[in-house]
Design an enzyme around this catalytic site. Structure first.
Site, mmCIF file in Angstrom:
data_model
loop_
_atom_site.group_PDB
_atom_site.id
_atom_site.type_symbol
_atom_site.label_atom_id
_atom_site.label_comp_id
_atom_site.label_asym_id
_atom_site.label_seq_id
_atom_site.Cartn_x
_atom_site.Cartn_y
_atom_site.Cartn_z
ATOM 1 N N HIS A 55 0.835 -1.209 0.000
ATOM 2 C CA HIS A 55 0.000 0.000 0.000
ATOM 3 C C HIS A 55 0.869 1.258 0.000
ATOM 4 O O HIS A 55 0.606 2.204 -0.761
ATOM 5 C CB HIS A 55 -0.910 -0.001 1.225
ATOM 6 C CG HIS A 55 -1.640 1.295 1.446
ATOM 7 N ND1 HIS A 55 -2.881 1.550 0.897
ATOM 8 C CD2 HIS A 55 -1.303 2.415 2.143
ATOM 9 C CE1 HIS A 55 -3.273 2.763 1.255
ATOM 10 N NE2 HIS A 55 -2.329 3.308 2.014
ATOM 11 N N GLU A 56 1.896 1.280 0.838
ATOM 12 C CA GLU A 56 2.768 2.452 0.886
ATOM 13 C C GLU A 56 3.545 2.619 -0.414
ATOM 14 O O GLU A 56 3.760 3.747 -0.878
ATOM 15 C CB GLU A 56 3.729 2.357 2.076
ATOM 16 C CG GLU A 56 3.049 2.301 3.436
ATOM 17 C CD GLU A 56 2.040 3.420 3.661
ATOM 18 O OE1 GLU A 56 2.192 4.505 3.042
ATOM 19 O OE2 GLU A 56 1.096 3.225 4.440
ATOM 20 N N HIS A 64 3.032 8.797 -6.982
ATOM 21 C CA HIS A 64 3.963 9.926 -7.125
ATOM 22 C C HIS A 64 4.693 9.847 -8.462
ATOM 23 O O HIS A 64 4.809 10.847 -9.179
ATOM 24 C CB HIS A 64 4.956 9.911 -5.968
ATOM 25 C CG HIS A 64 5.769 11.157 -5.861
ATOM 26 N ND1 HIS A 64 6.813 11.289 -4.951
ATOM 27 C CD2 HIS A 64 5.738 12.335 -6.536
ATOM 28 C CE1 HIS A 64 7.352 12.477 -5.081
ATOM 29 N NE2 HIS A 64 6.730 13.135 -6.030
ATOM 30 N N HIS A 110 1.596 4.462 -2.960
ATOM 31 C CA HIS A 110 1.730 5.919 -2.949
ATOM 32 C C HIS A 110 2.953 6.363 -3.759
ATOM 33 O O HIS A 110 2.920 7.399 -4.431
ATOM 34 C CB HIS A 110 1.861 6.428 -1.514
ATOM 35 C CG HIS A 110 0.589 6.348 -0.717
ATOM 36 N ND1 HIS A 110 -0.600 6.871 -1.168
ATOM 37 C CD2 HIS A 110 0.324 5.792 0.497
ATOM 38 C CE1 HIS A 110 -1.548 6.657 -0.266
ATOM 39 N NE2 HIS A 110 -1.011 5.994 0.753
#
Length: 230
Positions: free
Chosen positions: A99-100, A107, A103
């Site tokens: 999940h991280e 980006h 991100h």
């Protein structure tokens, strides 16, 4: 309109709801953390592989202290994983790590909602310094002038907007994580179910926070409208 116990009730309801959701998240994470993955991959290894598969080479994976402190920092391009996620070899750890990285993929791909959210951070940082004082002064002066409370509502609206902009960013990161996990073979069907459940409860914390912010904003508007009628 007098400042009554409605605001306190709203705060209490959402504080309890937030606590319940948080407890559920911690319970799910603790449960799934006890079940080793068939593939034996760790959260850090999963994060590294997902970054590699996405062709991202300028993001570092860092282990940070604390529990459920995982986050992606776009400023220095780091995926920060709590120790139990970094080292964990279970569905919850891999899901959170992916999940991280989701991100980080956002980006890299200039995902519009993440760009909008990041652009709001400096404004939110400044407004949050004065928000509580402006609202407090505005409530005390409501029968004299509505201007301070109107300003406070404007500042609080920024906070509420930020909370709602966060929702698609978080949901999209989870979608990217689960899509990647589904194509790698790192998790079987049962483990994928646990990963989805863990991320669902993590997302619920953001949903509750956004709804709580909206409820408080509407209450402040009620105070403003009531004060202007008096």
């Amino acid at each position: 309109m007098a400042f009554d116990g409605t605001g306190l009730l709203i705060f209490a309801v959402f504080a309890i709801l937030s606590w319940l959701v948080g407890q559920r998240l911690r319970s799910k994470f603790a449960k799934y953390s006890q079940i080793p993955l068939r593939s034996g991959i760790s959260g850090a290894e999963a994060a590294a592989k997902m970054l590699q598969d996405a062709g991202i080479t300028n993001v570092r994976i860092v282990s940070v202290a604390g529990r459920l402190t995982d986050h992606y920092n776009p400023a220095d391009r780091t995926v920060n994983l709590s120790q139990e996620v970094y080292q964990g070899r279970n569905a919850a750890a891999v899901a959170v790590a992916a999940h991280e990285v989701g991100h980080a993929v956002q980006h890299a791909k200039a995902y519009s909602m993440l760009k909008f959210r990041s652009a709001m951070v400096p404004v939110l940082s400044v407004s949050s310094q004065y928000l509580s004082w402006v609202i407090l002064i505005g409530i005390f002066l409501i029968n004299t002038t509505p201007v301070p409370l109107m300003l406070g509502i404007g500042l609080f609206a920024i906070t509420t907007l930020f909370a709602f902009v966060t929702l698609p960013v978080e949901f999209d990161a989870s979608r990217r994580a689960l899509a990647w996990m589904g194509t790698t073979g790192l998790v079987d069907q049962r483990e994928m179910g646990m990963s989805k459940d863990a991320l669902k409860w993590a997302a619920m914390t953001y949903v509750v926070a956004a709804l709580a912010s909206l409820a408080q904003l509407l209450y402040l508007v009620m105070i403003l409208m009531g004060g202007r009628r008096d």
